[in-house]
Design a protein around this motif. Structure first.
Motif, mmCIF file in Angstrom:
data_model
loop_
_atom_site.group_PDB
_atom_site.id
_atom_site.type_symbol
_atom_site.label_atom_id
_atom_site.label_comp_id
_atom_site.label_asym_id
_atom_site.label_seq_id
_atom_site.Cartn_x
_atom_site.Cartn_y
_atom_site.Cartn_z
ATOM 1 N N GLN A 16 20.868 39.672 34.025
ATOM 2 C CA GLN A 16 21.751 38.582 34.434
ATOM 3 C C GLN A 16 23.228 38.965 34.431
ATOM 4 O O GLN A 16 24.069 38.188 34.881
ATOM 5 C CB GLN A 16 21.556 37.374 33.508
ATOM 6 N N VAL A 17 23.559 40.149 33.902
ATOM 7 C CA VAL A 17 24.959 40.554 33.832
ATOM 8 C C VAL A 17 25.547 40.614 35.242
ATOM 9 O O VAL A 17 24.877 40.981 36.193
ATOM 10 C CB VAL A 17 25.128 41.896 33.080
ATOM 11 N N LYS A 18 26.787 40.199 35.371
ATOM 12 C CA LYS A 18 27.492 40.198 36.656
ATOM 13 C C LYS A 18 28.727 41.075 36.540
ATOM 14 O O LYS A 18 29.330 41.196 35.479
ATOM 15 C CB LYS A 18 27.960 38.786 37.026
ATOM 16 N N ALA A 19 29.105 41.684 37.637
ATOM 17 C CA ALA A 19 30.346 42.441 37.724
ATOM 18 C C ALA A 19 31.295 41.641 38.609
ATOM 19 O O ALA A 19 30.911 41.165 39.679
ATOM 20 C CB ALA A 19 30.105 43.811 38.328
ATOM 21 N N TYR A 20 32.514 41.479 38.134
ATOM 22 C CA TYR A 20 33.550 40.811 38.911
ATOM 23 C C TYR A 20 34.591 41.864 39.274
ATOM 24 O O TYR A 20 35.254 42.421 38.404
ATOM 25 C CB TYR A 20 34.187 39.673 38.118
ATOM 26 N N VAL A 21 34.713 42.146 40.564
ATOM 27 C CA VAL A 21 35.656 43.139 41.059
ATOM 28 C C VAL A 21 36.811 42.389 41.695
ATOM 29 O O VAL A 21 36.600 41.522 42.554
ATOM 30 C CB VAL A 21 34.988 44.058 42.102
ATOM 31 N N SER A 22 38.025 42.702 41.244
ATOM 32 C CA SER A 22 39.183 42.010 41.801
ATOM 33 C C SER A 22 40.215 43.006 42.304
ATOM 34 O O SER A 22 40.399 44.077 41.730
ATOM 35 C CB SER A 22 39.813 41.090 40.755
ATOM 36 N N LEU A 23 40.857 42.646 43.383
ATOM 37 C CA LEU A 23 41.972 43.390 43.955
ATOM 38 C C LEU A 23 43.140 42.427 44.082
ATOM 39 O O LEU A 23 42.978 41.305 44.590
ATOM 40 C CB LEU A 23 41.630 43.939 45.341
ATOM 41 N N SER A 24 44.302 42.858 43.620
ATOM 42 C CA SER A 24 45.487 42.007 43.724
ATOM 43 C C SER A 24 46.730 42.874 43.677
ATOM 44 O O SER A 24 46.670 44.061 43.342
ATOM 45 C CB SER A 24 45.515 40.974 42.595
ATOM 46 N N ALA A 31 55.040 45.799 43.669
ATOM 47 C CA ALA A 31 53.845 45.078 44.126
ATOM 48 C C ALA A 31 52.692 46.036 44.430
ATOM 49 O O ALA A 31 52.068 45.974 45.487
ATOM 50 C CB ALA A 31 54.161 44.199 45.332
ATOM 51 N N LEU A 32 52.421 46.929 43.482
ATOM 52 C CA LEU A 32 51.336 47.884 43.662
ATOM 53 C C LEU A 32 49.986 47.173 43.696
ATOM 54 O O LEU A 32 49.788 46.166 43.022
ATOM 55 C CB LEU A 32 51.344 48.894 42.511
ATOM 56 N N LEU A 33 49.088 47.715 44.478
ATOM 57 C CA LEU A 33 47.740 47.165 44.542
ATOM 58 C C LEU A 33 46.987 47.578 43.281
ATOM 59 O O LEU A 33 46.975 48.748 42.906
ATOM 60 C CB LEU A 33 47.006 47.680 45.784
ATOM 61 N N THR A 34 46.408 46.632 42.594
ATOM 62 C CA THR A 34 45.658 46.910 41.372
ATOM 63 C C THR A 34 44.230 46.417 41.536
ATOM 64 O O THR A 34 43.946 45.545 42.357
ATOM 65 C CB THR A 34 46.280 46.215 40.150
ATOM 66 N N SER A 35 43.339 46.999 40.750
ATOM 67 C CA SER A 35 41.955 46.550 40.776
ATOM 68 C C SER A 35 41.416 46.527 39.352
ATOM 69 O O SER A 35 41.869 47.268 38.478
ATOM 70 C CB SER A 35 41.095 47.455 41.651
ATOM 71 N N ASN A 36 40.455 45.644 39.133
ATOM 72 C CA ASN A 36 39.803 45.510 37.842
ATOM 73 C C ASN A 36 38.332 45.223 38.056
ATOM 74 O O ASN A 36 37.949 44.592 39.049
ATOM 75 C CB ASN A 36 40.407 44.348 37.039
#
Length: 73
Positions: A16-24, A31-36
């Motif tokens: 059931q584990v989920k991965a949340y990938v974000s770009l901002s 204003a560098l592009l970051t990801s998590n």
């Protein structure tokens, strides 16, 4: 991310584990592009990691499950 989801299933039997990938963009002058990537397992008595995924406007966010990874070998 998919390798981690697969390992969670193998090691912890957690399907059931989920991965949340974000770009901002970072809140800096450049204003560098970051990801998590954040991993969490939904629990019945705990608020979701992101309560309104479709309502996020300050980042691009994807919720990925183990089933979603079947498209990537």
């Amino acid at each position: 991310m998919c390798a981690c989801l697969r390992k969670a299933q193998e090691e912890f039997r957690d399907t059931q584990v989920k991965a949340y990938v974000s770009l901002s963009f970072a809140d800096t002058e450049e204003a560098l592009l970051t990801s998590n990537v954040t991993f969490c397992t939904p629990l019945p008595d705990v608020r979701p990691y992101i309560t309104d995924l479709e309502g996020v406007t300050d980042a691009a966010v994807a919720e990925i499950s183990l089933e979603d990874c079947s498209a990537w070998p």
